[in-house]
Motif scaffolding. Structure first.
Motif, PDB file in Angstrom:
ATOM      1  N   GLY A 125       0.799  -1.215   0.000  1.00 28.69           N
ATOM      2  CA  GLY A 125       0.000   0.000   0.000  1.00 28.69           C
ATOM      3  C   GLY A 125       0.834   1.267   0.000  1.00 28.69           C
ATOM      4  O   GLY A 125       0.321   2.343   0.321  1.00 28.69           O
ATOM      5  N   LEU A 126       2.117   1.168  -0.347  1.00 28.41           N
ATOM      6  CA  LEU A 126       3.011   2.325  -0.373  1.00 28.41           C
ATOM      7  C   LEU A 126       2.992   2.966  -1.759  1.00 28.41           C
ATOM      8  O   LEU A 126       3.328   2.328  -2.748  1.00 28.41           O
ATOM      9  N   ASP A 127       2.628   4.222  -1.824  1.00 24.02           N
ATOM     10  CA  ASP A 127       2.599   4.936  -3.105  1.00 24.02           C
ATOM     11  C   ASP A 127       3.799   5.871  -3.141  1.00 24.02           C
ATOM     12  O   ASP A 127       3.683   7.065  -2.873  1.00 24.02           O
ATOM     13  N   VAL A 128       4.965   5.325  -3.480  1.00 31.84           N
ATOM     14  CA  VAL A 128       6.191   6.124  -3.446  1.00 31.84           C
ATOM     15  C   VAL A 128       6.335   6.902  -4.759  1.00 31.84           C
ATOM     16  O   VAL A 128       5.934   6.421  -5.823  1.00 31.84           O
ATOM     17  N   PRO A 129       6.892   8.121  -4.706  1.00 26.49           N
ATOM     18  CA  PRO A 129       7.119   8.875  -5.934  1.00 26.49           C
ATOM     19  C   PRO A 129       8.110   8.135  -6.837  1.00 26.49           C
ATOM     20  O   PRO A 129       9.051   7.504  -6.353  1.00 26.49           O
ATOM     21  N   HIS A 130       7.909   8.233  -8.131  1.00 29.07           N
ATOM     22  CA  HIS A 130       8.818   7.604  -9.092  1.00 29.07           C
ATOM     23  C   HIS A 130       9.065   8.531 -10.272  1.00 29.07           C
ATOM     24  O   HIS A 130       8.126   8.957 -10.935  1.00 29.07           O
ATOM     25  N   TYR A 131      10.335   8.822 -10.500  1.00 34.32           N
ATOM     26  CA  TYR A 131      10.751   9.656 -11.611  1.00 34.32           C
ATOM     27  C   TYR A 131      11.758   8.888 -12.467  1.00 34.32           C
ATOM     28  O   TYR A 131      12.446   7.982 -11.992  1.00 34.32           O
TER      29      TYR A 131
END
Length: 376
Positions: A125-131
């Motif tokens: 359930g972790l919505d980590v930023p991704h670039y």
């Protein structure tokens, strides 16, 4: 602790064919700039001193047979890739915690970063930023992209992601970037998480087997329709991100989302095994990379009298790139019946490149670029 600077940067252009929730490309859109050179002209320019990031190869247009090979390989390895991706995701979580930004190194790292982001979200359930950002051998990392990520997510730590390792050249660029940025008060972790680490130059990986990751089969059509990254003074200003082209015209041929959708569908079946495996590896794997693959490179360099080590590209992923966008001299393989080499042999046959068995090769294969007369 990472300390963002006050440098002001514009919001990134909306490029790439991935869903916005999967990745944001920190790249300047150069779609309207003519940057492509033929393979022969590009090779001559590179070996005569022009940096590879100042131009682009003409994208290889795969034959129907080769596209079929991509689909067959994806069918065959999707669960295996999912497991490796799950393991590296679990290791990232255990080593770095949840306060992270994923920074994929364009472009081979991008689909892997998408998969890691999806795994963390679906499993925890972790919505980590991704670039997705640019790093270029011989020029360094896109420092503006680093500034932007830390400004957008103050107090968070960056986890760099790539697809696989070859000689470890990009890891060395990352280490140098860390040291340079530390002088500016920005403290990075140079740990490079990869799906596959056949070169043994990473501490965070899903596997060290040198097998065919299906995304290595293709170029932009499995990487969000993005080109390689570009860094040229007349195109990239002081406040710009490094550049790339977005090949919108190939939307009908795009396989980027199909690739990540097919692999992420296996996450629920591999997560338990991945958690167990990552716990074992945390206690059994060395804390530092051994760089064992470089011993192969030095032996090949001596055996074939190759002056420039950059002409030697080890591993399935790098050998694929040699066959797709360079002028290959020959391909070395560990043994001809290696099941990981089907597409390599197909491409070599298509381009009429000799294939030789090279005993005791750490990697499955190694591509050697043809030295140009007068080039280094």
């Amino acid at each position: 602790m990472s300390i963002p600077t006050s440098k002001t940067l514009a919001a990134p252009a909306q490029v790439g064919s991935y869903k916005a929730e999967d990745v944001i490309f920190l790249l300047k859109d150069l779609s309207n700039v003519s940057l492509e050179k033929s393979t022969e002209d590009r090779e001559e320019a590179i070996q005569s001193g022009t940096h590879y990031s100042e131009m682009l190869p003409v994208e290889y247009q795969p034959t129907p047979e080769y596209i079929k090979l991509f689909h067959d390989t994806l069918d065959h390895t999707a669960e295996k890739v999912a497991k490796a991706c799950a393991i590296v995701s679990e290791l990232i979580l255990r080593k770095r915690g949840t306060n992270i930004i994923l920074a994929s190194l364009a472009r081979a790292g991008t689909p892997i970063g998408v998969l890691i982001k999806r795994y963390l979200k679906e499993t925890y359930g972790l919505d980590v930023p991704h670039y997705s950002i640019s790093i270029i051998r011989g020029k360094g990392i896109d420092e503006n992209a680093i500034h932007y990520m830390l400004q957008q997510h103050p107090g968070m730590e960056i986890q760099f992601v790539d697809g696989w390792t070859g000689k470890g050249a990009i890891r060395k660029v990352l280490i140098a970037a860390k040291d340079k940025l530390a002088l500016q008060g920005i403290f990075l972790n140079d740990d490079l998480a990869v799906l596959a680490d056949p070169g043994k130059c990473s501490e965070t990986f899903g596997t060290q087997e040198d097998f065919l990751i299906p995304s290595a089969c293709l170029n932009s059509t499995v990487s969000g329709l993005m080109s390689r990254t570009v860094l040229r003074d007349d195109l990239i200003g002081a406040s710009d991100f490094h550049g790339a082209k977005y090949y919108k015209e190939w939307e009908s041929e795009d396989l980027s989302n199909l690739f990540v959708d097919k692999i992420s569908a296996y996450f629920h079946t591999v997560s338990a095994e991945a958690k167990a495996q990552s716990d074992i590896w945390l206690h059994t794997q060395p804390d530092v990379a051994t760089w064992q693959g470089m011993q192969d490179i030095q032996r090949i360099q001596a055996d074939y009298g190759i002056r420039d080590v950059n002409l030697i590209k080890p591993g399935v992923g790098e050998t694929t790139r040699v066959l797709l966008r360079r002028i290959p001299w020959k391909i070395l393989v560990d043994h001809m019946d290696n099941p990981n080499l089907q597409h390599i042999l197909l491409l070599a046959q298509d381009r009429q490149v000799p294939v030789e068995v090279y005993p005791e090769l750490t990697y499955s294969c190694c591509g050697i670029i043809k030295p140009m007369e007068g080039g280094e």
